[in-house]
Design a protein around this motif. Structure first.
Motif: not given
Length: 264
Positions: A48-60
């Protein structure tokens, strides 16, 4: 109506205005995310932490109710038998997401060591980490290793969101996402002698640097194109088939959502 959406509307607040999770609160989040009553397909705290990190740095941006549904693998609130633990779990998870966003809002050189973004990762039980590494018949590493599930969560967020396509299709994608892929696979297929554990002390800082670098790439991309990646003016490639959303039915016909099927 999606229960996560309703919950977020009732409990919406400025999470970034409070102090970061303490060590005790982080331990509590680990414990709550390991509750055996959660859906069998729910993510671990590492994933979940990796998933949230990708969302935080991602495109939208991804709406809170969408990523909560992804993490718990259900559209309904977790732990319905215990409202107190349910409330605490969701509050701590949102707090962790706010911490990720706050840490990534500034450049690494401008923050203290305590404020720098670092991933959450469980300790690997003794005996579960097989070294030198061994591969199964599919070429996948056997056993466990540090940051395996964090990296898998990051990969899952990227794989189920087509808005990442401009980075993935460009020359910088492999370089920027290389550390995430390496930790997800657990070894380097181009270097059979490579041992992740032996290089861990040097690779970990590279992983953190890559997280910030991915964030910066998307900032530059949005600044250049002046719109979100999904807008026609921002697309760097032409699709032969319609875009499949992460919550849309998988085009393979399985009946599952794309993010839980071919998109995984």
């Amino acid at each position: 109506m999606n229960e996560f959406f309703s919950w977020n509307m009732l409990h919406n607040r400025l999470w970034g205005t409070q102090p970061r999770l303490s060590d005790a609160e982080t331990d509590e989040l680990f414990e709550l995310m390991a509750d055996p009553s959660l859906n069998d397909d729910a993510m671990s705290i590492d994933m979940a932490d990796g998933y949230l990190t990708a969302i935080a740095v991602g495109p939208s941006p991804v709406p809170v109710h969408d990523w909560l549904e992804d993490i718990f693998a259900q559209p309904t609130l977790p732990l319905p038998h215990d409202p107190v633990r349910q409330q605490r779990l969701l509050q701590l998870l949102l707090h962790r997401y706010a911490d990720i966003q706050a840490a990534l809002a500034v450049r690494p050189a401008e923050v203290s060591v305590d404020a720098l973004y670092t991933p959450l990762s469980s300790e690997v039980p003794e005996g579960d980490c097989i070294t030198p590494y061994k591969l199964d018949a599919k070429g996948e590493r056997i056993g466990e290793w540090e940051l395996k599930y964090w990296a898998e969560g990051f990969r899952l967020a990227v794989a189920t969101d087509d808005d990442w396509e401009p980075l993935m299709a460009g020359p910088e994608g492999a370089h920027l996402l290389g550390p995430m892929v390496l930790y997800s696979m657990g070894y380097n297929p181009d270097r059979p002698d490579f041992q992740l554990e032996a290089e861990g002390a040097e690779l970990f800082p590279s992983l953190i640097i890559s997280v910030y670098a991915v964030r910066d790439w998307w900032k530059r991309y949005r600044g250049t194109h002046g719109t979100r990646p999904g807008h026609p003016a921002a697309l760097s490639t032409v699709r032969d088939t319609p875009k499949v959303g992460r919550n849309d039915p998988c085009p393979c016909g399985s009946g599952n959502k794309f993010k839980k099927c071919c998109g995984a």
